[in-house]
Design a protein around this motif. Structure first.
Motif, PDB file in Angstrom:
ATOM      1  N   LYS A   1       9.255   6.612   5.523  1.00  0.00           N
ATOM      2  CA  LYS A   1      10.273   6.783   6.525  1.00  0.00           C
ATOM      3  C   LYS A   1      11.162   5.477   5.002  1.00  0.00           C
ATOM      4  CE  LYS A   1      12.732   3.562  10.229  1.00  0.00           C
ATOM      5  NZ  LYS A   1      12.529   2.872  11.423  1.00  0.00           N
ATOM      6  N   ASN A   2      10.655   5.321   4.486  1.00  0.00           N
ATOM      7  CA  ASN A   2      11.206   4.412   3.702  1.00  0.00           C
ATOM      8  C   ASN A   2      11.776   4.278   2.001  1.00  0.00           C
ATOM      9  OD1 ASN A   2      12.277   2.275   5.676  1.00  0.00           O
ATOM     10  ND2 ASN A   2      10.231   2.041   5.500  1.00  0.00           N
ATOM     11  N   LEU A   3      10.501   5.438   1.563  1.00  0.00           N
ATOM     12  CA  LEU A   3       9.632   5.069  -0.055  1.00  0.00           C
ATOM     13  C   LEU A   3       9.968   7.486  -0.049  1.00  0.00           C
ATOM     14  CD1 LEU A   3       7.412   2.923  -0.494  1.00  0.00           C
ATOM     15  CD2 LEU A   3       9.547   2.862  -0.772  1.00  0.00           C
ATOM     16  N   GLY A   4      11.400   7.739   0.801  1.00  0.00           N
ATOM     17  CA  GLY A   4      11.348   9.290   0.642  1.00  0.00           C
ATOM     18  C   GLY A   4       9.986  10.005   1.066  1.00  0.00           C
ATOM     19  N   GLY A   5       9.667   9.609   1.889  1.00  0.00           N
ATOM     20  CA  GLY A   5       8.660  10.488   1.523  1.00  0.00           C
ATOM     21  C   GLY A   5       8.071  11.519   2.148  1.00  0.00           C
ATOM     22  N   THR A   6       9.012  12.021   3.260  1.00  0.00           N
ATOM     23  CA  THR A   6       9.780  13.109   3.863  1.00  0.00           C
ATOM     24  C   THR A   6       9.633  13.888   3.185  1.00  0.00           C
ATOM     25  OG1 THR A   6      11.823  12.655   4.299  1.00  0.00           O
ATOM     26  CG2 THR A   6      10.449  11.811   5.960  1.00  0.00           C
ATOM     27  N   SER A   7      10.058  14.194   2.318  1.00  0.00           N
ATOM     28  CA  SER A   7      10.601  15.045   0.841  1.00  0.00           C
ATOM     29  C   SER A   7       8.970  15.994   0.518  1.00  0.00           C
ATOM     30  CB  SER A   7      11.239  14.702   0.095  1.00  0.00           C
ATOM     31  OG  SER A   7      10.556  13.792  -0.515  1.00  0.00           O
ATOM     32  N   LYS A   8       8.221  14.989   0.521  1.00  0.00           N
ATOM     33  CA  LYS A   8       6.953  15.647  -0.218  1.00  0.00           C
ATOM     34  C   LYS A   8       5.874  15.621   0.734  1.00  0.00           C
ATOM     35  CE  LYS A   8       8.841  12.077  -4.264  1.00  0.00           C
ATOM     36  NZ  LYS A   8       7.801  11.264  -4.735  1.00  0.00           N
ATOM     37  N   VAL A   9       6.313  15.328   1.868  1.00  0.00           N
ATOM     38  CA  VAL A   9       4.434  15.485   2.936  1.00  0.00           C
ATOM     39  C   VAL A   9       4.762  16.708   4.171  1.00  0.00           C
ATOM     40  CG1 VAL A   9       3.937  14.277   4.497  1.00  0.00           C
ATOM     41  CG2 VAL A   9       4.112  13.052   2.864  1.00  0.00           C
ATOM     42  N   ASP A  10       4.498  17.893   4.617  1.00  0.00           N
ATOM     43  CA  ASP A  10       4.581  18.434   5.925  1.00  0.00           C
ATOM     44  C   ASP A  10       4.375  18.422   6.404  1.00  0.00           C
ATOM     45  OD1 ASP A  10       4.724  20.818   6.632  1.00  0.00           O
ATOM     46  OD2 ASP A  10       2.954  22.058   5.761  1.00  0.00           O
ATOM     47  N   ALA A  11       3.189  18.014   6.763  1.00  0.00           N
ATOM     48  CA  ALA A  11       1.977  16.911   7.578  1.00  0.00           C
ATOM     49  C   ALA A  11       1.825  16.042   8.039  1.00  0.00           C
ATOM     50  CB  ALA A  11       1.085  18.303   8.806  1.00  0.00           C
TER      51      ALA A  11
ATOM     52  N   SER B   1       0.974   5.093   5.748  1.00  0.00           N
ATOM     53  CA  SER B   1       1.677   6.043   5.182  1.00  0.00           C
ATOM     54  C   SER B   1       3.366   6.618   6.250  1.00  0.00           C
ATOM     55  CB  SER B   1       0.815   7.434   5.934  1.00  0.00           C
ATOM     56  OG  SER B   1       0.442   6.836   6.843  1.00  0.00           O
ATOM     57  N   ARG B   2       3.174   6.094   6.922  1.00  0.00           N
ATOM     58  CA  ARG B   2       4.881   5.869   8.073  1.00  0.00           C
ATOM     59  C   ARG B   2       5.373   5.533   6.936  1.00  0.00           C
ATOM     60  NH1 ARG B   2       4.298   3.467  14.037  1.00  0.00           N
ATOM     61  NH2 ARG B   2       6.073   4.730  13.619  1.00  0.00           N
TER      62      ARG B   2
ATOM     63  N   PRO C   1      10.960  10.671  11.498  1.00  0.00           N
ATOM     64  CA  PRO C   1      11.589  10.596  10.767  1.00  0.00           C
ATOM     65  C   PRO C   1      11.628  12.636   9.783  1.00  0.00           C
ATOM     66  CG  PRO C   1      11.297   8.998   9.530  1.00  0.00           C
ATOM     67  CD  PRO C   1      10.289   9.114  10.697  1.00  0.00           C
ATOM     68  N   GLY C   2      12.901  13.107   9.685  1.00  0.00           N
ATOM     69  CA  GLY C   2      12.993  14.300   8.548  1.00  0.00           C
ATOM     70  C   GLY C   2      12.386  15.379   9.219  1.00  0.00           C
TER      71      GLY C   2
ATOM     72  N   THR D   1       1.121  -1.142   0.128  1.00  0.00           N
ATOM     73  CA  THR D   1      -0.242  -0.060  -0.349  1.00  0.00           C
ATOM     74  C   THR D   1       0.860   1.084   0.071  1.00  0.00           C
ATOM     75  OG1 THR D   1      -2.141  -1.622   1.081  1.00  0.00           O
ATOM     76  CG2 THR D   1      -1.606   1.204   0.995  1.00  0.00           C
ATOM     77  N   ALA D   2       2.357   1.102   0.742  1.00  0.00           N
ATOM     78  CA  ALA D   2       2.646   2.490   0.638  1.00  0.00           C
ATOM     79  C   ALA D   2       3.602   3.155  -0.591  1.00  0.00           C
ATOM     80  CB  ALA D   2       3.891   1.921   2.120  1.00  0.00           C
ATOM     81  N   ARG D   3       3.741   1.302  -1.426  1.00  0.00           N
ATOM     82  CA  ARG D   3       4.496   2.184  -2.975  1.00  0.00           C
ATOM     83  C   ARG D   3       3.058   2.736  -3.571  1.00  0.00           C
ATOM     84  NH1 ARG D   3       6.905  -2.606  -1.469  1.00  0.00           N
ATOM     85  NH2 ARG D   3       5.542  -4.472  -2.070  1.00  0.00           N
ATOM     86  N   GLN D   4       1.999   1.912  -3.595  1.00  0.00           N
ATOM     87  CA  GLN D   4       1.104   2.544  -3.970  1.00  0.00           C
ATOM     88  C   GLN D   4       0.365   4.145  -3.620  1.00  0.00           C
ATOM     89  OE1 GLN D   4      -2.536  -0.027  -3.312  1.00  0.00           O
ATOM     90  NE2 GLN D   4      -1.666  -1.540  -5.364  1.00  0.00           N
ATOM     91  N   LEU D   5       0.450   4.698  -2.659  1.00  0.00           N
ATOM     92  CA  LEU D   5       0.234   5.548  -1.894  1.00  0.00           C
ATOM     93  C   LEU D   5       2.025   6.546  -2.215  1.00  0.00           C
ATOM     94  CD1 LEU D   5       0.022   6.089   1.523  1.00  0.00           C
ATOM     95  CD2 LEU D   5       1.363   7.466   0.993  1.00  0.00           C
ATOM     96  N   SER D   6       2.680   6.012  -2.477  1.00  0.00           N
ATOM     97  CA  SER D   6       3.702   7.085  -3.040  1.00  0.00           C
ATOM     98  C   SER D   6       3.729   7.732  -4.470  1.00  0.00           C
ATOM     99  CB  SER D   6       4.963   6.209  -3.701  1.00  0.00           C
ATOM    100  OG  SER D   6       6.160   6.793  -3.791  1.00  0.00           O
TER     101      SER D   6
END
Length: 220
Positions: free
Chosen positions: A112-122, A107-108, A164-165, A75-80
Motif C-alpha cells: 500500500k505505502n512503499l510501491g509494492g504493488t508494482s513488484k508483487v504479482d500475488a 507485507s500489506r 490496492p493496485g 518490517t515493511a521497509r526491510q521487506l521492501s
C-alpha cells in the motif's frame, strides 16, 4: 499473530488430505515467505519443501526472517529491500508473497505505502489479523499493539482500498483459529477469501489442502 505464550505452545499438526495435482513450473515467480509474531524462517519448512517438490527451484523460495518485536512499518521497509534483493538475484519481474499471521500486516503496508504493488504479482494471507484480534491485548511489543482491534496502524492500513493496485490478493481463515478473534478479521474486501476446515492457527502453515490452494492461486 498471537500472544507469545499462545504461539510458543502451538503444535503444528499436519493434515493429510489427498494431494492436489502439481501445477508449477520453474518459470514461476519467486516466493517470499513472511512469518508472524514470535515466528522465524523455519515456520515455512514444510510449505517450502512442498513448493520444491512441485517444481520451484530453491533460488525462488525465500524464507525470510525479521525482528518481530519492531513496528510492522519498520518490517515493511526491510521487506521492501528484501524484495529488491530477491528480484535482482532471480532476474524476475515480480514476486509472490505468502504471509502467515502478523506477516500479512507488514507485507500489506509494503504493497500500500512503499510501491509494492508494482513488484508483487500475488499476495497471500494465512490467518492474518487484518482487522485486529483480541489476542493482541495480552502482549505489549510494538508490533503486537499494532494488531489490537482499533489500533491506529490498522485504521490507516485498512483505510480506502484494502487491496490496492493490480496485485492479486487472497486470504485463508479457519473457524477453529483461536488466535485470530474474531474470525471475520482475516477476509479483505477485494480479495479471494477462503474458509478452511477446522484448523488451528499454526496448522495453516502445514495443511496440505491450504498449501495446494495457495500454490494454485499464486501460479495462475
Amino acid at each position: 499473530m498471537t500472544a507469545a505464550a499462545a504461539v510458543a505452545g502451538a503444535l503444528l499438526a499436519v493434515q493429510a488430505p489427498a494431494p492436489a495435482q502439481a501445477s508449477s513450473s520453474s518459470t514461476a515467480d519467486p516466493v517470499l515467505f513472511v512469518h508472524g509474531y514470535t515466528g522465524d524462517a523455519g515456520n515455512w519448512n514444510v510449505m517450502a519443501d512442498r513448493f520444491r517438490t512441485d517444481g520451484w527451484p530453491s533460488s525462488h523460495l525465500d524464507q525470510w526472517s525479521y525482528d518481530w518485536r519492531q513496528s510492522n512499518a519498520t518490517t515493511a521497509r526491510q521487506l521492501s529491500a528484501e524484495v529488491d534483493r530477491l528480484l535482482a538475484a532471480t532476474g524476475a519481474a515480480r514476486v509472490d508473497i505468502v504471509s502467515h499471521s502478523m506477516g500479512g500486516l507488514s507485507s500489506r503496508y509494503f504493497l500500500k505505502n512503499l510501491g509494492g504493488t508494482s513488484k508483487v504479482d500475488a499476495w497471500v494471507s494465512l490467518g492474518g489479523p487484518n482487522h485486529g484480534t483480541d489476542s493482541a491485548n495480552s502482549c505489549f511489543d510494538t508490533s503486537c499493539t499494532e494488531m489490537r482491534i482499533g489500533s491506529g496502524y490498522l485504521a490507516a492500513l485498512n483505510s480506502g482500498d484494502e487491496t490496492p493496485g493490480s496485485s492479486r490478493y487472497a486470504t485463508w481463515w479457519s473457524p477453529c483459529d483461536l488466535v485470530i478473534n474474531p474470525d471475520s478479521s482475516v477476509p479483505l474486501s477485494g480479495a479471494a477469501n477462503t474458509r478452511t476446515v477446522c484448523l488451528g492457527h499454526s496448522d495453516l502453515l502445514v495443511d496440505a489442502t491450504v498449501y495446494a490452494q495457495t500454490r494454485d492461486m499464486i501460479n495462475r
